[in-house]
Design a protein around this motif. Structure first.
Motif, mmCIF file in Angstrom:
data_model
loop_
_atom_site.group_PDB
_atom_site.id
_atom_site.type_symbol
_atom_site.label_atom_id
_atom_site.label_comp_id
_atom_site.label_asym_id
_atom_site.label_seq_id
_atom_site.Cartn_x
_atom_site.Cartn_y
_atom_site.Cartn_z
ATOM 1 N N TRP A 142 -65.785 -78.378 31.985
ATOM 2 C CA TRP A 142 -66.815 -77.895 31.193
ATOM 3 C C TRP A 142 -66.528 -77.087 30.131
ATOM 4 O O TRP A 142 -65.312 -76.593 29.995
ATOM 5 N N ASN A 143 -67.196 -77.074 28.851
ATOM 6 C CA ASN A 143 -67.036 -76.431 27.996
ATOM 7 C C ASN A 143 -68.526 -75.938 27.239
ATOM 8 O O ASN A 143 -69.556 -76.497 27.664
ATOM 9 N N LYS A 144 -68.454 -74.895 26.487
ATOM 10 C CA LYS A 144 -69.863 -74.380 25.838
ATOM 11 C C LYS A 144 -69.725 -73.642 24.518
ATOM 12 O O LYS A 144 -68.829 -73.118 24.397
ATOM 13 N N VAL A 145 -70.583 -74.202 23.523
ATOM 14 C CA VAL A 145 -70.984 -73.392 22.332
ATOM 15 C C VAL A 145 -72.102 -73.150 22.131
ATOM 16 O O VAL A 145 -73.063 -74.155 22.009
ATOM 17 N N GLU A 146 -72.609 -71.857 22.018
ATOM 18 C CA GLU A 146 -73.893 -71.526 21.940
ATOM 19 C C GLU A 146 -73.952 -70.843 20.309
ATOM 20 O O GLU A 146 -73.198 -69.768 20.214
ATOM 21 N N LEU A 147 -74.747 -71.190 19.524
ATOM 22 C CA LEU A 147 -74.842 -70.507 18.333
ATOM 23 C C LEU A 147 -76.205 -70.386 17.902
ATOM 24 O O LEU A 147 -77.127 -71.037 18.369
ATOM 25 N N GLU A 148 -76.589 -69.292 17.372
ATOM 26 C CA GLU A 148 -78.001 -68.810 16.831
ATOM 27 C C GLU A 148 -77.991 -67.976 15.463
ATOM 28 O O GLU A 148 -77.201 -67.269 15.568
ATOM 29 N N GLY A 149 -78.686 -68.521 14.887
ATOM 30 C CA GLY A 149 -78.990 -67.431 13.411
ATOM 31 C C GLY A 149 -80.515 -67.522 13.015
ATOM 32 O O GLY A 149 -81.322 -68.157 13.060
ATOM 33 N N TYR A 150 -80.309 -66.317 12.278
ATOM 34 C CA TYR A 150 -81.683 -65.880 11.627
ATOM 35 C C TYR A 150 -81.517 -65.654 9.910
ATOM 36 O O TYR A 150 -80.347 -65.062 9.783
ATOM 37 N N SER A 151 -82.346 -66.050 9.317
ATOM 38 C CA SER A 151 -82.022 -66.069 7.829
ATOM 39 C C SER A 151 -83.512 -65.629 7.113
ATOM 40 O O SER A 151 -84.575 -65.935 7.578
ATOM 41 N N LEU A 152 -83.279 -64.859 6.114
ATOM 42 C CA LEU A 152 -84.420 -64.395 5.095
ATOM 43 C C LEU A 152 -84.049 -64.687 3.673
ATOM 44 O O LEU A 152 -83.035 -64.062 3.193
ATOM 45 N N THR A 153 -84.631 -65.532 2.969
ATOM 46 C CA THR A 153 -84.494 -65.525 1.567
ATOM 47 C C THR A 153 -85.728 -65.479 0.962
ATOM 48 O O THR A 153 -86.895 -65.753 1.308
ATOM 49 N N ALA A 154 -85.777 -64.619 -0.112
ATOM 50 C CA ALA A 154 -86.759 -64.183 -1.033
ATOM 51 C C ALA A 154 -86.434 -64.398 -2.551
ATOM 52 O O ALA A 154 -85.166 -63.830 -2.954
ATOM 53 N N ARG A 155 -87.328 -65.182 -3.361
ATOM 54 C CA ARG A 155 -86.808 -65.196 -4.728
ATOM 55 C C ARG A 155 -88.034 -64.927 -5.596
ATOM 56 O O ARG A 155 -89.373 -65.191 -5.236
ATOM 57 N N TRP A 156 -87.835 -64.264 -6.691
ATOM 58 C CA TRP A 156 -88.670 -63.902 -7.579
ATOM 59 C C TRP A 156 -88.652 -64.245 -8.867
ATOM 60 O O TRP A 156 -87.462 -63.706 -9.385
ATOM 61 N N ASP A 157 -89.243 -65.043 -9.584
ATOM 62 C CA ASP A 157 -89.004 -65.541 -10.825
ATOM 63 C C ASP A 157 -89.677 -64.595 -11.792
ATOM 64 O O ASP A 157 -90.971 -64.868 -11.885
ATOM 65 N N MET A 158 -89.112 -63.850 -12.070
ATOM 66 C CA MET A 158 -89.422 -62.483 -12.982
ATOM 67 C C MET A 158 -89.888 -62.935 -14.617
ATOM 68 O O MET A 158 -90.750 -62.561 -14.829
ATOM 69 N N SER A 159 -89.420 -64.097 -14.864
ATOM 70 C CA SER A 159 -90.047 -64.849 -16.116
ATOM 71 C C SER A 159 -89.171 -66.111 -16.145
ATOM 72 O O SER A 159 -88.712 -66.557 -15.147
ATOM 73 N N ASP A 160 -89.655 -66.681 -17.223
ATOM 74 C CA ASP A 160 -89.045 -68.153 -17.223
ATOM 75 C C ASP A 160 -87.508 -68.231 -17.161
ATOM 76 O O ASP A 160 -86.862 -69.140 -16.934
ATOM 77 N N ASP A 161 -86.962 -66.943 -17.549
ATOM 78 C CA ASP A 161 -85.636 -67.009 -17.944
ATOM 79 C C ASP A 161 -84.814 -66.081 -16.772
ATOM 80 O O ASP A 161 -83.585 -66.157 -17.001
ATOM 81 N N THR A 162 -85.611 -65.254 -16.202
ATOM 82 C CA THR A 162 -84.615 -64.395 -15.088
ATOM 83 C C THR A 162 -85.246 -64.518 -13.836
ATOM 84 O O THR A 162 -86.649 -64.664 -13.589
ATOM 85 N N SER A 163 -84.483 -64.622 -12.735
ATOM 86 C CA SER A 163 -84.989 -64.576 -11.208
ATOM 87 C C SER A 163 -83.954 -63.691 -10.458
ATOM 88 O O SER A 163 -82.788 -63.461 -10.954
ATOM 89 N N PHE A 164 -84.580 -62.982 -9.536
ATOM 90 C CA PHE A 164 -83.894 -62.352 -8.567
ATOM 91 C C PHE A 164 -84.189 -62.840 -7.168
ATOM 92 O O PHE A 164 -85.099 -63.317 -6.651
ATOM 93 N N LYS A 165 -82.940 -62.936 -6.187
ATOM 94 C CA LYS A 165 -82.930 -63.330 -5.058
ATOM 95 C C LYS A 165 -82.324 -62.662 -4.328
ATOM 96 O O LYS A 165 -81.235 -61.815 -4.393
ATOM 97 N N TYR A 166 -82.762 -62.641 -2.833
ATOM 98 C CA TYR A 166 -82.286 -61.891 -1.849
ATOM 99 C C TYR A 166 -82.107 -62.756 -0.626
ATOM 100 O O TYR A 166 -82.872 -63.677 -0.392
ATOM 101 N N ILE A 167 -80.834 -62.797 -0.148
ATOM 102 C CA ILE A 167 -80.494 -63.772 1.214
ATOM 103 C C ILE A 167 -79.868 -62.768 2.090
ATOM 104 O O ILE A 167 -78.951 -62.151 1.942
ATOM 105 N N GLY A 168 -80.643 -62.692 3.320
ATOM 106 C CA GLY A 168 -79.933 -61.960 4.317
ATOM 107 C C GLY A 168 -79.891 -62.770 5.863
ATOM 108 O O GLY A 168 -80.715 -63.613 6.022
ATOM 109 N N ALA A 169 -78.989 -62.463 6.406
ATOM 110 C CA ALA A 169 -78.716 -63.362 7.698
ATOM 111 C C ALA A 169 -78.001 -62.526 8.923
ATOM 112 O O ALA A 169 -77.262 -62.028 8.699
ATOM 113 N N LYS A 170 -78.343 -63.179 10.071
ATOM 114 C CA LYS A 170 -77.550 -62.650 11.261
ATOM 115 C C LYS A 170 -77.169 -63.911 12.064
ATOM 116 O O LYS A 170 -78.107 -64.756 12.262
ATOM 117 N N ARG A 171 -75.926 -64.082 12.354
ATOM 118 C CA ARG A 171 -75.582 -65.112 13.165
ATOM 119 C C ARG A 171 -74.742 -64.815 14.491
ATOM 120 O O ARG A 171 -73.894 -63.754 14.199
#
Length: 768
Positions: free
Chosen positions: A297-326
């Motif tokens: 027998w063998n086992k591999v257990e994986l689990e992950g959570y992620s949050l992505t937030a993107r704000w298009d401040m203007s046509d030329d500028t964007s701000f992005k956040y990426i957070g995750a736990k694995r």
């Protein structure tokens, strides 16, 4: 250790040539059709913003969802066929652990604490450990392979390159897709994906589920434990994914994701390339058959959570956040000697968790682009393994010798690390044709590690119940290392681009990457940490499109790899020594070229080709003579592992549009030159080989149904992708296997693991 006949390779080439000849009929190549044929625009995120592949001065291969589906590619390791100078293979002993090398840079030992040389990313979330990184494809949009160090935008541990797994963003429509596959070795796969709009044009939920099953390619011929599953190289995996996307306004986007994978496939048993001198079991007739005295027998257990937030401040500028736990947890059984006797058994546990945060600011002006960000990583990688040597007791069972007590060397510990970084990269147009790219990243790493290295006269397993009725005894662990250290590094990138015309761009660049320093997780004393590895890379390339139907991208590169980390550099070491040191052994270099071609002959017929050539070797490997104390260079004993000097892929696709549905027929021939599996005195080498694949796909006229028949490795090539060597050759004649000195456990342990044999599968899908 395997030799492949010229006849097989010639057959593969002949079939490929026949397929190409059949498809390229005079009717198909009618002049009026040639005029209509055009290349498809390919968009990539190699520079953390969406760009046309032809405008990105980076050596990158992108494989989209349609191409993956039509070629029947179901697992990420198959992507290596389409990317030059790339190795992505399942590691030894498990289906889910990856061995990744790009341009001769990587890490073939997956033990906790060792840092990879190729970064794996899922939706821009870094996956720090190789366990579970052989990803099965579910709801994927594209996979990108970035070759060369990506130290500016992607940070540490991308000194060879990066592989990006990108899932699909939702459209907001109600969708449902179900796909079933049956095939060789009783393959039985089911995938379900879809999305549900909760609030029209604002809030959606997406889902995915897969159950992937297959009987083994071979069998465990003997197992000491009654009732154990005897299938070898089988597959038993389930995966699930949930995604919630919210678009409250046109300028705001949020994505919350969860994924979980449970892989209950058996441990992989290796193939003995030499007969055992301690048991009477012969070398198996089949490369996928094995012996074991361990649980299967063998086992591999994986689990992950992620949050992505993107704000298009203007046509030329964007701000992005990426957070995750694995998190990942993997108890595994590896029988190093692969016999029915307990000669050298290694049960182990890998237990990892990581948290990452990234803030990203992108801006585009009239004549410049800018990407910048802050990054934080906090990871804990722990484990335990027991090297069980019980030769005497097993020989007694066989009626030989006198019973001796078993012996176990248990090594356990953790490697906890944090990494903080700030990066910025921009490109500016100097004139209508010339542009300049400048990038920099500052990284500060801190690592804390402890190692227990304990010797016991007993059989020890990592947990209670590892074998039926086993109760783990109490004993005092021997702490040999408890230390911490930090490193910091500034990694630059400088490039210049020349846009010769609208369809041709030339570029030249210098980039640096570094792999974090680390402590030895197998330490037997309080040895110092190994220093980081540094790669300096220079590239000269061309991105071009000709007459709207020929794309030709070419990159020349040279790199210097300094302070390569290497395990087992003890003076006078041989394969019977269990104690191992980690050190910076020396320097290597590589020069090469990569060519990627796409030719759309007609609306129906297209061709793809890629070629990679690399000349890589060690320039200096320093060691110390244990008797004289003199330093000497032993680079002649070292080779770059897992790196063929030549790889190429030739493919053709034919599309036929009829009243009964659309047909897509494609085939490809993938070639890998010879390579070795280990750096120092490798006894495991793989001769060159080629894989021939063929697929036939049908799509209904209403767009709901699809059917695909996929044949992989049609000539049934046998090729090695991993192994273990615990024997020492005779210095006077290293090719004479009869003169090998036994290693740990007192046996001739030379083991190979192999890639998939010929398989044929049928996939039926329905969507609405």
């Amino acid at each position: 250790m395997n030799t492949y006949s010229l006849r097989r390779s010639s057959l593969a080439l002949a079939i490929g040539a026949a397929l190409t000849s059949a498809l390229a009929s005079p009717t198909a190549l009618a002049e009026e059709e040639v005029k209509k044929a055009e290349l498809e625009r390919i968009e990539v995120t190699a520079r953390k913003t969406v760009e046309n592949l032809q405008e990105v001065p980076v050596a990158v291969t992108s494989i989209g969802a349609a191409q993956l589906q039509e070629n029947g590619i179901s697992v990420m390791t198959e992507v290596q066929q389409f990317s030059p100078n790339t190795t992505l293979q399942a590691s030894r002993g498990t289906n889910s652990t990856i061995t990744a090398f790009i341009r001769g840079v990587g890490q073939q030992d997956p033990l906790w604490g060792y840092e990879p040389g190729v970064g794996i990313y899922i939706d821009d979330v870094y996956v720090a450990r190789p366990q579970g990184a052989v990803l099965d494809l579910l709801d994927v949009q594209q996979i990108e392979v970035l070759r060369g160090p990506q130290g500016t935008l992607y940070g540490k541990n991308t000194i060879g390159g990066a592989v990006k797994y990108i899932t699909k963003e939702m459209t907001g429509d109600m969708t449902f897709d179900i796909q079933g596959t049956v095939g060789s070795y009783k393959q039985r796969d089911l995938k379900i994906t879809g999305q549900i709009p909760l609030i029209d044009e604002q809030l959606y939920v997406g889902y995915g589920f897969a159950t992937l099953n297959r009987d083994g390619f071979g069998d465990f011929l003997v197992s000491d434990l009654a009732g154990q599953d005897k299938e070898n190289y089988n597959k038993d995996l389930t995966a699930a994914r949930l995604t919630l996307e919210y678009r409250p306004t046109e300028d705001l986007f949020f994505r919350l994701g969860w994924d979980k994978t449970d892989d209950d496939s058996n441990a992989k048993g290796g193939y003995r390339l030499l007969p055992s001198i301690l048991t009477d079991a012969p070398v198996p007739d089949d490369a996928f058959d094995s012996y074991t005295s361990m649980p299967t027998w063998n086992k591999v257990e994986l689990e992950g959570y992620s949050l992505t937030a993107r704000w298009d401040m203007s046509d030329d500028t964007s701000f992005k956040y990426i957070g995750a736990k694995r998190d990942s947890y993997s108890p595994t059984n590896i029988d190093f000697d692969n016999t029915a006797a307990r000669i050298f058994d290694v049960p182990a546990i890998y237990d990892d968790e990581q948290t990452t945060h990234e803030l990203q600011l992108n801006h585009q002006g009239d004549n410049y682009k800018l990407v910048s960000g802050l990054y934080y990583y906090d990871g804990e990688s722990c484990g335990v393994f027991d090297a069980i040597l019980e030769v005497g007791a097993q020989l007694d069972k066989l009626g030989v010798g006198v019973p001796l007590p078993s012996f176990t060397r248990e090594i356990s510990g953790c490697s906890n690390s944090t990494s903080k970084a700030a990066y910025i990269q921009g490109s500016v147009d100097l004139t209508d044709q010339w542009s300049l790219t400048l990038g920099a990243r500052y990284t500060k790493d801190k690592k804390e590690a402890y190692v227990n290295n304990t010797a016991l006269v007993a059989t020890i397993y990592p947990e209670d119940g590892w074998v039926p009725g086993y109760v783990r005894p109490d004993f005092e662990e021997n702490l040999v290392l408890d230390d911490e250290k930090d490193w910091s590094r500034f990694t630059p990138r400088v490039g210049v681009e020349y846009q010769y015309n609208n369809d041709i761009m030339f570029f030249a660049s210098y980039a640096q990457g570094f792999k974090s320093g680390t402590f030895n997780p197998r330490a037997s004393t309080a040895e110092p940490a190994a220093n980081p590895e540094i790669v300096d890379s220079y590239e000269l390339g061309m991105k071009s499109e000709w007459n709207d139907n020929l794309r030709a991208n070419i990159t020349f590169f040279t790199l210097d790899h300094e302070d390569r980390q290497y395990i087992s550099v003890l003076p006078g070491e041989n394969s019977a020594v269990l104690n191992q040191r980690l050190g910076n052994i020396g320097n290597s270099s590589a020069d090469g070229v990569e060519v990627e071609l796409n030719y759309v002959a007609t609306d129906a017929l297209s061709f793809d080709a890629s070629l990679g050539y690399i000349d890589s070797d060690f320039k200096e490997v320093l060691d110390t003579d244990p008797i004289t104390g003199d330093t000497f260079d032993k680079s002649d004993r070292f080779s770059i592992s897992n790196t063929p000097d030549l790889t190429f892929n030739l493919g053709a696709t034919y599309r036929l549009y009829t009243d009964s549905g659309d047909w897509v027929i494609n085939g490809n021939y993938y070639y890998r030159g010879d390579y070795v599996l280990f750096e120092e005195d490798s006894l495991l080498s793989q001769d060159s080989y080629g894989l021939l694949n063929l697929s036939v796909n049908w799509y209904s006229t209403d767009g709901h149904w699809r059917v695909g028949i996929h044949g992989k490795n049609l000539t049934d090539e046998e090729y090695m992708i991993g192994g273990y060597q615990f024997v020492t050759p005779d210095a006077s004649d290293p090719t004479d296997v009869s003169k090998y000195t036994p290693g740990l456990g007192g046996d001739n342990t030379l083991i190979g693991y192999y890639g998939d044999p010929r398989t044929i599968s049928l996939t039926v899908g329905y969507n609405f």
